[in-house]
Design an enzyme around this catalytic site. Sequence first.
Site, PDB file in Angstrom:
ATOM      1  N   LEU A   1       7.208   3.897   5.759  1.00 43.25           N
ATOM      2  CA  LEU A   1       8.578   3.398   5.792  1.00 43.25           C
ATOM      3  C   LEU A   1       9.569   4.527   5.504  1.00 43.25           C
ATOM      4  O   LEU A   1      10.628   4.613   6.139  1.00 43.25           O
ATOM      5  CB  LEU A   1       8.748   2.253   4.787  1.00 43.25           C
ATOM      6  CG  LEU A   1      10.040   1.455   4.876  1.00 43.25           C
ATOM      7  CD1 LEU A   1      10.160   0.743   6.228  1.00 43.25           C
ATOM      8  CD2 LEU A   1      10.112   0.447   3.736  1.00 43.25           C
ATOM      9  N   MET A   2       9.226   5.410   4.585  1.00 46.82           N
ATOM     10  CA  MET A   2      10.067   6.575   4.307  1.00 46.82           C
ATOM     11  C   MET A   2      10.164   7.467   5.549  1.00 46.82           C
ATOM     12  O   MET A   2      11.243   7.951   5.899  1.00 46.82           O
ATOM     13  CB  MET A   2       9.500   7.376   3.138  1.00 46.82           C
ATOM     14  CG  MET A   2       9.612   6.706   1.795  1.00 46.82           C
ATOM     15  SD  MET A   2       8.684   7.668   0.564  1.00 46.82           S
ATOM     16  CE  MET A   2       9.305   6.986  -0.963  1.00 46.82           C
ATOM     17  N   GLU A   3       9.028   7.703   6.202  1.00 44.49           N
ATOM     18  CA  GLU A   3       9.022   8.523   7.417  1.00 44.49           C
ATOM     19  C   GLU A   3       9.869   7.871   8.510  1.00 44.49           C
ATOM     20  O   GLU A   3      10.590   8.554   9.239  1.00 44.49           O
ATOM     21  CB  GLU A   3       7.601   8.727   7.932  1.00 44.49           C
ATOM     22  CG  GLU A   3       6.809   9.727   7.124  1.00 44.49           C
ATOM     23  CD  GLU A   3       5.623  10.253   7.907  1.00 44.49           C
ATOM     24  OE1 GLU A   3       5.826  11.147   8.769  1.00 44.49           O
ATOM     25  OE2 GLU A   3       4.514   9.767   7.665  1.00 44.49           O
TER      26      GLU A   3
ATOM     27  N   ALA B   1       0.839  -1.200   0.000  1.00 43.76           N
ATOM     28  CA  ALA B   1       0.000   0.000   0.000  1.00 43.76           C
ATOM     29  C   ALA B   1       0.874   1.250   0.000  1.00 43.76           C
ATOM     30  O   ALA B   1       1.893   1.302   0.697  1.00 43.76           O
ATOM     31  CB  ALA B   1      -0.909  -0.005   1.220  1.00 43.76           C
ATOM     32  N   THR B   2       0.468   2.236  -0.770  1.00 50.96           N
ATOM     33  CA  THR B   2       1.203   3.499  -0.793  1.00 50.96           C
ATOM     34  C   THR B   2       1.375   4.088   0.610  1.00 50.96           C
ATOM     35  O   THR B   2       2.484   4.528   0.953  1.00 50.96           O
ATOM     36  CB  THR B   2       0.524   4.508  -1.737  1.00 50.96           C
ATOM     37  OG1 THR B   2       0.485   3.938  -3.054  1.00 50.96           O
ATOM     38  CG2 THR B   2       1.266   5.834  -1.777  1.00 50.96           C
TER      39      THR B   2
ATOM     40  N   HIS C   1       4.730   6.980  -6.358  1.00 50.36           N
ATOM     41  CA  HIS C   1       4.728   5.534  -6.142  1.00 50.36           C
ATOM     42  C   HIS C   1       4.638   4.929  -7.531  1.00 50.36           C
ATOM     43  O   HIS C   1       3.564   4.875  -8.131  1.00 50.36           O
ATOM     44  CB  HIS C   1       3.558   5.096  -5.257  1.00 50.36           C
ATOM     45  CG  HIS C   1       3.694   3.686  -4.768  1.00 50.36           C
ATOM     46  ND1 HIS C   1       2.845   3.165  -3.818  1.00 50.36           N
ATOM     47  CD2 HIS C   1       4.566   2.690  -5.072  1.00 50.36           C
ATOM     48  CE1 HIS C   1       3.191   1.896  -3.572  1.00 50.36           C
ATOM     49  NE2 HIS C   1       4.227   1.602  -4.327  1.00 50.36           N
TER      50      HIS C   1
ATOM     51  N   GLY D   1       6.361  14.235  11.699  1.00 51.03           N
ATOM     52  CA  GLY D   1       6.207  14.547  10.287  1.00 51.03           C
ATOM     53  C   GLY D   1       5.311  15.751  10.078  1.00 51.03           C
ATOM     54  O   GLY D   1       4.291  15.901  10.747  1.00 51.03           O
TER      55      GLY D   1
ATOM     56  N   MET E   1       4.339   2.448   2.209  1.00 57.74           N
ATOM     57  CA  MET E   1       5.611   2.887   1.645  1.00 57.74           C
ATOM     58  C   MET E   1       5.984   4.245   2.241  1.00 57.74           C
ATOM     59  O   MET E   1       7.136   4.477   2.626  1.00 57.74           O
ATOM     60  CB  MET E   1       5.538   2.974   0.125  1.00 57.74           C
ATOM     61  CG  MET E   1       6.856   3.384  -0.525  1.00 57.74           C
ATOM     62  SD  MET E   1       6.729   3.738  -2.290  1.00 57.74           S
ATOM     63  CE  MET E   1       5.932   5.353  -2.244  1.00 57.74           C
TER      64      MET E   1
END
Length: 125
Positions: free
Chosen positions: A39-41, A32-33, A67, A60, A36
Amino acid sequence: MIKIGMKHSSELTVTESVTAVNIGSGDMPVLATPMMIALMENAAMLAVKNALPEGSTTVGGHIASSHLKPSKVGDVVRAEAEVTNVDGRKISFKVAAYCGDTLLGEGTHLRFVVDREKFLAKNCE
């Protein structure tokens, strides 16, 4: 002290629990976007965690990311974050996600250094 160039990578193995169909952001059994992005955060948060003053954390404030490709259950996804600017409590990052050498998405992320206790004492009203 937070410095430009600080980096971190975070990894996630795609499971059913993080698929678009499971979390409701789509109807396909792929990463799921929102997962993703999370995970970046996570990579950004961990890139600066050890450089923060006692009692502080980061939250954040903004993220913008593409994506570009799907990741299937069983794939290992890696998110990378690198500090690109520091302006007082505001920290800018470039972020990207990969499956092996394949770019899945990339963008920018903004985090703010906050005092944990003061932040938790706030409410939405």
